[in-house]
Design an enzyme around this catalytic site. Structure first.
Site, PDB file in Angstrom:
ATOM      1  N   GLY A  18       0.813  -1.211   0.000  1.00  0.00           N
ATOM      2  CA  GLY A  18       0.000   0.000   0.000  1.00  0.00           C
ATOM      3  C   GLY A  18       0.846   1.260   0.000  1.00  0.00           C
ATOM      4  CG  ASP A  19       3.414   1.762   3.133  1.00  0.00           C
ATOM      5  OD1 ASP A  19       2.297   2.189   3.475  1.00  0.00           O
ATOM      6  OD2 ASP A  19       4.090   0.992   3.840  1.00  0.00           O
TER       7      ASP A  19
END
Length: 298
Positions: A252-253
């Site tokens: 997600g990052d």
């Protein structure tokens, strides 16, 4: 300048083992020690895209020193407020014979008001041409209400605010018109009082509602299914690449850092979403974040 903000950084111990049995010594196949925290990961991704940035945050002890060392070796400027207790260590274990990943995530160290105020002073120095990307959970002592404080500062100083955190208080920032909000499907469902993730059509409606309330852009991560990007004039959906998942930490990052990088460098929304999904998938297929050299496509 882009500034990333990590209010609960971590060192991640990533372990690969053939089996996991109770009450015996389990010998591992390999392990990796990673400087982590969601904002820290965004800094690494931006740097790998050739985009200079500054990593801000709060942490303490030998663990935050290690994170600072890794950032320095990557030529990423960093400016952390230091607390007394060590920054947390998380453990991610991949068990081969189960084809499962186990995640053990610890709480962060205690943070006091003086340390929080010291951080806010740093944020108040940001100016109109800056971007602040806030990611992840908060250490003990940092209340979710800090989101509104930071959003008010962003409106006053006219810098762009990016938010990637699960707290419902994200909704309180919408009146300050954050530049980008990046929930996953579980988080946005929770914000709207749903106990289960709804269908894609409903997720898109909720994303549009965030735009209606004031967010300028919304990127909804759908995990292995891909992502949806929404703003006032377009809705885009993209599939995630398929492959063998090794470690989902950081995917997600990677998506956020890649998408933000595309926004500031002028990629079209369509091309940006395509690259973002490929990068996020590639991170999941290896032990750490993507190097942008693979050819995964969405």
């Amino acid at each position: 300048m882009i500034y990333t903000l990590t209010l609960n950084p971590a060192i991640d111990l990533v372990i690969d083992t053939k089996t996991m049995q109770p009450n015996v010594v389990n010998r591992t196949e390999s392990y990796d020690i990673q400087a982590n925290g969601k904002g820290v990961n965004v800094s690494f991704i931006l740097k790998r895209l050739g985009i200079e940035n500054v990593a801000l945050g709060i942490g303490g002890g030998f663990t935050i020193k290690y994170i600072e060392e890794v950032l320095n070796k990557s030529d990423i400027t960093n400016d952390f407020v230091h607390v007394e207790k060590p920054t947390r260590i998380n453990v991610f274990t991949r068990v081969q014979d189960e084809n499962q990943e186990y995640k053990l995530v610890n709480k962060g160290p205690k943070t006091n008001k003086n340390q929080i105020n010291e951080l806010l002073k740093k944020i108040k120095k940001l100016k109109k041409d800056d971007i602040l990307s806030l990611s992840g959970s908060f250490s003990e002592g940092i209340e979710p209400g800090i989101l509104s404080q930071i959003a008010r500062i962003s409106e006053k100083n006219q810098f762009k605010l990016v938010i990637d955190t699960s707290y419902t208080e994200v909704l309180d920032t919408l009146k300050y018109h954050p530049y980008l909000i990046k929930p996953n499907e579980h988080e946005i469902a929770s914000w709207f009082g749903m106990s289960k993730v709804p269908d894609q059509e409903t997720l898109i409606k909720m994303g549009k509602e965030l735009i209606h309330r004031g967010a300028l852009n919304v990127l909804i991560s759908l995990g292995g299914l891909g992502a949806v990007f929404i703003n006032s004039h377009e809705v885009l959906f993209g599939n995630a690449a398929k492959g063998e998942v090794v470690n989902t930490a950081g995917s997600g990052d990677t998506m956020l850092g890649s998408f933000l990088g595309g926004m500031v460098t002028g990629l079209s929304s369509k091309e940006n979403l395509k690259r973002t999904l490929a990068a996020g998938s590639d991170t999941a297929f290896q032990s750490w974040i993507t190097n942008f050299r693979e050819k995964n496509t969405s």
